[in-house]
Motif scaffolding. Structure first.
Motif, PDB file in Angstrom:
ATOM      1  N   CYS A 151       4.331   1.595  -1.597  1.00  0.00           N
ATOM      2  CA  CYS A 151       5.601   1.865  -2.302  1.00  0.00           C
ATOM      3  C   CYS A 151       6.258   3.127  -1.738  1.00  0.00           C
ATOM      4  CB  CYS A 151       5.355   2.014  -3.802  1.00  0.00           C
ATOM      5  SG  CYS A 151       4.499   3.538  -4.241  1.00  0.00           S
ATOM      6  N   CYS A 160       4.121   6.299  -2.305  1.00  0.00           N
ATOM      7  CA  CYS A 160       2.958   6.339  -1.416  1.00  0.00           C
ATOM      8  C   CYS A 160       3.380   6.683   0.014  1.00  0.00           C
ATOM      9  CB  CYS A 160       2.224   5.001  -1.427  1.00  0.00           C
ATOM     10  SG  CYS A 160       1.191   4.749  -2.884  1.00  0.00           S
ATOM     11  N   CYS A 189       2.063   7.004  -7.434  1.00  0.00           N
ATOM     12  CA  CYS A 189       2.354   5.653  -6.924  1.00  0.00           C
ATOM     13  C   CYS A 189       3.313   4.924  -7.859  1.00  0.00           C
ATOM     14  CB  CYS A 189       1.035   4.886  -6.814  1.00  0.00           C
ATOM     15  SG  CYS A 189       1.196   3.181  -6.244  1.00  0.00           S
TER      16      CYS A 189
END
Ligand SMILES: [Zn+2]
Ligand SMILES: [Zn+2]
Length: 367
Positions: A110, A113, A121
């Protein structure tokens, strides 16, 4: 067939069928050992047979009902184990491999991340903390690790389970207190509270090159361990005012970095009061309510102070690095495992750890 599987277990490709023992949050004040189904790994997941795990202060908060998780949730977020089965699409790992996963299990894909904020996250605060929180955890015979390729780190052959047991959470969190505080070679660092995380912050400050480390606590065993892990000065706050003492030790200059490892207004404020102008407060504690920043200690907002907070960094590369530190011998946290329990006796382990009896630092739980 794996003899650890209880109940009517059978092995199918990529799947173990049967039940397992697991520590389940049954409601405030109750953690119970129950028989629950062994989870089935979906695409991208891995099923670990847990060989060693531990209890965290956060689990005690869950037990007391101070941090909400759903009743019925298997708790625990510090897994050391062996890969029992892999979901579809997982490559680069094999069944039978010894691995750890971090307490934080980011998706690895994502925006947060890919920005290096694995703990957040999904872009939500604490979004990376899944195990024993939003999905079942590892105080069990088996645990399902999501996004296995982002999270599993093989354990070097020469390291025991107990040697790497601090990596998933305590070591990652404590070290990050020093890293996020930007400790530089020659810095003076104060660490408020020497529980397992504060002790790892002390060890982390030493690794980062601090020349003077001041550890604050009141428990003699904790201060002794702080000394072992690199503290130069031990301040017992039950005997002396820690702010005055730290200012005295630094000739009134204050510290470059103050690390908060308890989660209270008193220690947060003390961090600001011992900080030099332009210094950094690195906050690791979990606070139960609002924090107040004192006007004078914050120099009315004109002191060039920095305040940072961190949630345990996770992911496979973080775990690989932490195990490399252990393997190098640069830090030895083995002595922090003071008690050992079988999973069958986990309720007794909570009783001991939750009340901090018998000089306990960390317990090792083996299914
Ligand atoms: Zn934890
Ligand atoms: Zn993510």
């Amino acid at each position: 067939m794996d003899t650890a599987i209880t109940g009517a277990a059978a092995v199918q490709p990529g799947r173990l069928v049967g039940t397992m023992k697991a520590a389940v949050f049954a409601g405030p004040g109750r953690i119970e050992l129950r028989e629950v189904p062994i989870p089935t790994p979906g695409p991208g997941d891995a099923l670990l047979r847990v060989t060693t795990t531990t209890l965290c202060g956060t689990d005690v908060h869950i037990l007391k009902g101070e941090y909400p998780v759903a009743p019925g949730r298997v708790i625990g977020h510090e897994p050391v184990g062996v890969i029992a089965a892999l979901g579809a699409g997982v490559t680069g790992y094999r069944v039978g491999q010894r691995v750890i996963a971090g307490a934080i299990t980011p998706c690895g894909q994502c925006n947060a991340c890919l920005d290096g904020l694995q703990a957040q996250c999904g872009g939500k605060a604490m979004g990376g903390w899944r195990l024993g929180n939003t999905i079942d955890g590892c105080q069990a015979e088996y645990v399902l690790v999501p996004d296995a390729m982002a999270n599993l780190a093989p354990i070097p052959d020469n390291l025991t389970d107990e040697q790497v047991l601090m990596c998933p959470d305590i070591m990652s969190t404590g070290f990050s207190g020093a890293e996020r505080g930007g400790v530089k070679i020659g810095d003076t660092v104060a660490i408020f509270a020497q529980g397992p995380i504060g002790l790892c912050a002390t060890a982390g400050a030493k690794l980062m090159g601090a020349s003077t480390i001041i550890a604050v606590d009141q428990v003699p065993e904790r201060l002794a361990m702080a000394s072992r892990l690199g503290a130069d000065h031990l301040v017992d706050f039950s005997k002396t005012d820690p702010v005055e003492e730290i200012l005295r030790l630094t000739d009134g200059r204050g510290v470059d970095v103050a690390i908060e490892a308890l989660g209270t207004q008193v220690t947060f404020e003390a961090c600001l009061r011992v900080l030099r102008a332009g210094g950094t407060v690195s906050s690791l504690g979990v606070y139960a309510g609002d924090l107040t920043i004192p006007h004078d200690a914050f120099a009315a907002g004109l002191g060039d102070h920095t305040i940072v907070s961190t949630l345990c960094p996770g992911g496979s590369e973080r775990m690989r690095r932490l195990m490399a530190v252990v393997e190098s011998g640069r830090v030895d946290l083995g002595a922090m495992v003071t008690h050992r329990f079988k999973l069958d006796d986990i309720e007794a382990a909570y009783e001991l750890f939750g009340h901090q009896r018998d000089g306990v630092f960390k317990v090792a739980i083996t299914p």
